[in-house]
Write a protein that holds these residues in place. Sequence first.
Motif, PDB file in Angstrom:
ATOM      1  N   PRO A   1       0.822  -1.216   0.000  1.00 51.55           N
ATOM      2  CA  PRO A   1       0.000   0.000   0.000  1.00 51.55           C
ATOM      3  C   PRO A   1       0.854   1.262   0.000  1.00 51.55           C
ATOM      4  CG  PRO A   1       0.051  -0.971   2.182  1.00 51.55           C
ATOM      5  CD  PRO A   1       0.740  -1.944   1.278  1.00 51.55           C
ATOM      6  N   CYS A   2       0.268   2.329  -0.545  1.00 51.91           N
ATOM      7  CA  CYS A   2       0.949   3.617  -0.506  1.00 51.91           C
ATOM      8  C   CYS A   2       0.851   4.208   0.896  1.00 51.91           C
ATOM      9  CB  CYS A   2       0.331   4.575  -1.521  1.00 51.91           C
ATOM     10  SG  CYS A   2       0.637   4.125  -3.247  1.00 51.91           S
ATOM     11  N   PRO A   3       1.848   4.985   1.295  1.00 56.52           N
ATOM     12  CA  PRO A   3       1.784   5.601   2.626  1.00 56.52           C
ATOM     13  C   PRO A   3       0.674   6.634   2.702  1.00 56.52           C
ATOM     14  CG  PRO A   3       3.633   6.483   1.392  1.00 56.52           C
ATOM     15  CD  PRO A   3       3.077   5.354   0.574  1.00 56.52           C
ATOM     16  N   THR A   4       0.199   6.878   3.906  1.00 51.27           N
ATOM     17  CA  THR A   4      -0.800   7.913   4.126  1.00 51.27           C
ATOM     18  C   THR A   4      -0.116   9.269   4.144  1.00 51.27           C
ATOM     19  OG1 THR A   4      -2.152   6.390   5.416  1.00 51.27           O
ATOM     20  CG2 THR A   4      -2.572   8.741   5.702  1.00 51.27           C
ATOM     21  N   THR A   5      -0.549  10.137   3.246  1.00 50.27           N
ATOM     22  CA  THR A   5       0.047  11.458   3.113  1.00 50.27           C
ATOM     23  C   THR A   5      -1.066  12.500   3.003  1.00 50.27           C
ATOM     24  OG1 THR A   5       0.159  11.158   0.712  1.00 50.27           O
ATOM     25  CG2 THR A   5       2.124  10.585   1.978  1.00 50.27           C
ATOM     26  N   PRO A   6      -0.758  13.779   3.258  1.00 52.27           N
ATOM     27  CA  PRO A   6      -1.799  14.815   3.153  1.00 52.27           C
ATOM     28  C   PRO A   6      -2.509  14.812   1.807  1.00 52.27           C
ATOM     29  CG  PRO A   6       0.134  15.700   4.240  1.00 52.27           C
ATOM     30  CD  PRO A   6       0.514  14.331   3.764  1.00 52.27           C
ATOM     31  N   GLU A   7      -1.754  14.575   0.749  1.00 52.11           N
ATOM     32  CA  GLU A   7      -2.340  14.417  -0.582  1.00 52.11           C
ATOM     33  C   GLU A   7      -2.089  12.970  -1.006  1.00 52.11           C
ATOM     34  OE1 GLU A   7      -1.690  17.494  -3.488  1.00 52.11           O
ATOM     35  OE2 GLU A   7      -0.962  18.853  -1.924  1.00 52.11           O
ATOM     36  N   PRO A   8      -3.118  12.174  -1.201  1.00 56.35           N
ATOM     37  CA  PRO A   8      -2.922  10.753  -1.509  1.00 56.35           C
ATOM     38  C   PRO A   8      -2.005  10.545  -2.712  1.00 56.35           C
ATOM     39  CG  PRO A   8      -5.220  11.200  -1.036  1.00 56.35           C
ATOM     40  CD  PRO A   8      -4.540  12.532  -1.104  1.00 56.35           C
ATOM     41  N   VAL A   9      -1.172   9.538  -2.625  1.00 56.16           N
ATOM     42  CA  VAL A   9      -0.248   9.221  -3.716  1.00 56.16           C
ATOM     43  C   VAL A   9      -1.048   8.641  -4.881  1.00 56.16           C
ATOM     44  CG1 VAL A   9       1.720   7.826  -4.432  1.00 56.16           C
ATOM     45  CG2 VAL A   9       1.650   8.799  -2.112  1.00 56.16           C
ATOM     46  N   PRO A  10      -1.017   9.267  -6.061  1.00 59.84           N
ATOM     47  CA  PRO A  10      -1.827   8.796  -7.184  1.00 59.84           C
ATOM     48  C   PRO A  10      -1.104   7.736  -8.002  1.00 59.84           C
ATOM     49  CG  PRO A  10      -0.773  10.838  -7.778  1.00 59.84           C
ATOM     50  CD  PRO A  10      -0.321  10.524  -6.376  1.00 59.84           C
ATOM     51  N   GLY A  11      -0.921   6.574  -7.445  1.00 57.81           N
ATOM     52  CA  GLY A  11      -0.230   5.527  -8.172  1.00 57.81           C
ATOM     53  C   GLY A  11      -0.133   4.273  -7.350  1.00 57.81           C
ATOM     54  N   ARG A  12       0.771   3.412  -7.735  1.00 58.17           N
ATOM     55  CA  ARG A  12       0.988   2.174  -6.991  1.00 58.17           C
ATOM     56  C   ARG A  12       2.298   2.271  -6.220  1.00 58.17           C
ATOM     57  NH1 ARG A  12       4.260  -1.447 -10.160  1.00 58.17           N
ATOM     58  NH2 ARG A  12       4.734  -0.562 -12.211  1.00 58.17           N
ATOM     59  N   CYS A  13       2.380   1.503  -5.158  1.00 59.41           N
ATOM     60  CA  CYS A  13       3.522   1.631  -4.253  1.00 59.41           C
ATOM     61  C   CYS A  13       4.058   0.262  -3.843  1.00 59.41           C
ATOM     62  CB  CYS A  13       3.133   2.434  -3.006  1.00 59.41           C
ATOM     63  SG  CYS A  13       2.596   4.129  -3.331  1.00 59.41           S
ATOM     64  N   GLY A  14       5.053   0.287  -3.022  1.00 57.35           N
ATOM     65  CA  GLY A  14       5.676  -0.904  -2.464  1.00 57.35           C
ATOM     66  C   GLY A  14       6.930  -0.473  -1.754  1.00 57.35           C
ATOM     67  N   TYR A  15       7.821  -1.404  -1.514  1.00 59.59           N
ATOM     68  CA  TYR A  15       9.088  -1.035  -0.898  1.00 59.59           C
ATOM     69  C   TYR A  15      10.215  -1.848  -1.496  1.00 59.59           C
ATOM     70  CZ  TYR A  15       8.615  -5.222   2.088  1.00 59.59           C
ATOM     71  OH  TYR A  15       8.478  -6.511   2.557  1.00 59.59           O
ATOM     72  N   LEU A  16      11.390  -1.244  -1.500  1.00 61.03           N
ATOM     73  CA  LEU A  16      12.615  -1.909  -1.927  1.00 61.03           C
ATOM     74  C   LEU A  16      13.380  -2.336  -0.689  1.00 61.03           C
ATOM     75  CD1 LEU A  16      14.389  -2.500  -4.535  1.00 61.03           C
ATOM     76  CD2 LEU A  16      15.716  -0.484  -3.823  1.00 61.03           C
ATOM     77  N   GLU A  17      13.754  -3.595  -0.632  1.00 64.62           N
ATOM     78  CA  GLU A  17      14.539  -4.107   0.495  1.00 64.62           C
ATOM     79  C   GLU A  17      15.973  -4.298   0.035  1.00 64.62           C
ATOM     80  OE1 GLU A  17      13.517  -7.055   4.025  1.00 64.62           O
ATOM     81  OE2 GLU A  17      13.812  -8.140   2.134  1.00 64.62           O
ATOM     82  N   VAL A  18      16.894  -3.626   0.714  1.00 72.50           N
ATOM     83  CA  VAL A  18      18.309  -3.646   0.339  1.00 72.50           C
ATOM     84  C   VAL A  18      19.164  -3.826   1.595  1.00 72.50           C
ATOM     85  CG1 VAL A  18      17.995  -2.184  -1.700  1.00 72.50           C
ATOM     86  CG2 VAL A  18      18.463  -1.125   0.520  1.00 72.50           C
ATOM     87  N   PRO A  19      20.423  -4.234   1.433  1.00 71.49           N
ATOM     88  CA  PRO A  19      21.310  -4.327   2.603  1.00 71.49           C
ATOM     89  C   PRO A  19      21.554  -2.949   3.203  1.00 71.49           C
ATOM     90  CG  PRO A  19      22.235  -5.499   0.704  1.00 71.49           C
ATOM     91  CD  PRO A  19      21.095  -4.687   0.193  1.00 71.49           C
ATOM     92  N   GLU A  20      21.636  -2.895   4.517  1.00 68.63           N
ATOM     93  CA  GLU A  20      21.991  -1.624   5.146  1.00 68.63           C
ATOM     94  C   GLU A  20      23.424  -1.247   4.791  1.00 68.63           C
ATOM     95  OE1 GLU A  20      21.321   0.413   9.449  1.00 68.63           O
ATOM     96  OE2 GLU A  20      22.557  -1.404   9.469  1.00 68.63           O
ATOM     97  N   ASN A  21      24.332  -2.195   4.870  1.00 69.30           N
ATOM     98  CA  ASN A  21      25.738  -1.960   4.562  1.00 69.30           C
ATOM     99  C   ASN A  21      26.186  -3.058   3.603  1.00 69.30           C
ATOM    100  OD1 ASN A  21      28.571  -1.760   4.532  1.00 69.30           O
ATOM    101  ND2 ASN A  21      28.615  -0.905   6.594  1.00 69.30           N
ATOM    102  N   ARG A  22      26.404  -2.709   2.357  1.00 70.16           N
ATOM    103  CA  ARG A  22      26.726  -3.709   1.344  1.00 70.16           C
ATOM    104  C   ARG A  22      28.103  -4.322   1.533  1.00 70.16           C
ATOM    105  NH1 ARG A  22      23.180  -0.128  -0.936  1.00 70.16           N
ATOM    106  NH2 ARG A  22      21.565  -1.043  -2.288  1.00 70.16           N
ATOM    107  N   ALA A  23      28.939  -3.720   2.373  1.00 69.04           N
ATOM    108  CA  ALA A  23      30.256  -4.288   2.645  1.00 69.04           C
ATOM    109  C   ALA A  23      30.212  -5.355   3.726  1.00 69.04           C
ATOM    110  CB  ALA A  23      31.224  -3.184   3.056  1.00 69.04           C
ATOM    111  N   ARG A  24      29.032  -5.545   4.339  1.00 74.14           N
ATOM    112  CA  ARG A  24      28.901  -6.539   5.421  1.00 74.14           C
ATOM    113  C   ARG A  24      27.853  -7.567   5.028  1.00 74.14           C
ATOM    114  NH1 ARG A  24      28.673  -2.381  10.627  1.00 74.14           N
ATOM    115  NH2 ARG A  24      30.794  -1.540  10.359  1.00 74.14           N
ATOM    116  N   ARG A  25      28.282  -8.707   4.613  1.00 77.29           N
ATOM    117  CA  ARG A  25      27.348  -9.755   4.220  1.00 77.29           C
ATOM    118  C   ARG A  25      26.605 -10.286   5.438  1.00 77.29           C
ATOM    119  NH1 ARG A  25      29.491 -13.572  -0.626  1.00 77.29           N
ATOM    120  NH2 ARG A  25      30.489 -11.971  -1.915  1.00 77.29           N
TER     121      ARG A  25
END
Length: 530
Positions: free
Chosen positions: A64-88
Amino acid sequence: MAEQDFGTGCPAPRGRTRHRGRARSGAALVTAGLAFLAVLAPTPSAAGGGEPRPLVPARFVPGPCPTTPEPVPGRCGYLEVPENRARRGGRTVRLTVAIVPAASGRPAADPVVFMTGGPGADAISDIPFLIDSGVNRDRDLIVMAQRGTLHSRPNLACPEVDRFYAEAVGLRYDAPSTGRRLVQATRACRDRLTASGVDLSAYNTTENAADFADLRRALGIERWNVYGYSYGTDLALTYLRRHPWGVRSVAIDSVVPPQVVSLPWTWDSAREGITTIFAACAAQPRCAHRYPDLRRTLTEQVRRLEARPLTVMAAPPSGGAPVRVVLDGGALVNLLVANAVPAVDVPAALDELAHGNPERFARARAAGATPVVGEFAHGLTQSVACAEWVPGYSRADLLRAGRRAFPGWPDSVLAQAPQLPFEHDVCRVWDVPDRTAVQRVTTTSAVPALVLSGTFDAKTGARWGAYAARTLSRSTTVRIPGIGHWAVPQSPCAQRVLASFLTRPTGPDTRCVAGLAPKPFTITPPPETA
């Protein structure tokens, strides 16, 4: 403190309207930084061939899109990435992504991805400005929350610092006691974030750029166009240098060149923006006659207020009861750099101040008393600034830069970088490694580029756009007269130029710029006849 959004962009309430728009060093750290660069940076052979695959793949998860003062007119999601790419095997971060469809019924296949300013600003809240500016006219618009910001997890917000800024409107801007309170608030935020497991060293422009590279791959996009403003130009240029694959074009607005940004650099930009406003007044006969020597007036007022600060009650522009504000020389300068008083009103405001009426500046200062606590990610600001902008330049270097920019101003004012006061002290407690060896690097590219600047921009002076363009061999440089920081939302001409560039990156239509001039300045009656 004055509103901040550097490019340094830093804290403060988001004051836009819909229609304007100590770091450690040493051999061990240098070696670690170079090793990190070797792991993540494209080699010349890779840049000339296929795109390397990341060691740890990212994934996009619809949601779902986040709740914002003006609704987001589109589709949403999240990207999951490493916090520190040098640390496996380390923890991951989640970055909200919004995909806004093109307004056109037949959109082009290559979308626009947006990189916001700050560092620390909320990109999702910029969507209305981007839509109003027509950025999604012919292409889908992709907006991702940068790591550490409001719509990411973890969020590096610092309520402790927000509360400090709310109180600071009633304090001397550059007094040592004010600096100690800022450092105390910063230390409290750092201690809380690190106790929760946040690796502050991982919140930097290199990792930020890698997040966007991962996003393109995760969404299966072959080519896209990059648009960034303020700190987002630092990020966009870093992204272009380290991840050049799949980039059709790059537009940068209010430019922060990564190879030069530093605390002393802020004084150069402040001088350019402020003196350009004064020159524009001098070019308008009515303004020149009514306000004949603005540079001298400003110097007199900075010196007067620094020697004898004014304490007044002023109502915040957003409404509410009046609050106690202190106007000293440092506060005055930072209100000007932040464009807290509209440029067209600056000559009148300075003249009124010189004749005992500080109302315009006092109200602008009072705006800082009502921040949205937790909205701005001060943690990202400090992790970037303390690793990439502060190292390598001493307090003496900063003071010398200030004296060159504004001779005759008090040293107590010039010792603090515009928009980043007491930053050497703040960085000592933030304590992230020096990353300048991998970040202060020039971007050289033949990707078509549009370089936009507003001539009244005192945060990221317009000349730095042309400076960055020198190594962008297929670039078009445009200056928008009479416009301050973040040109596109404020200028219909800049919007047309950007749209033309996205359609034809190697030959945008810039004809509208030739007819532009700064708006007429506000002219008030002389005091004796008012």
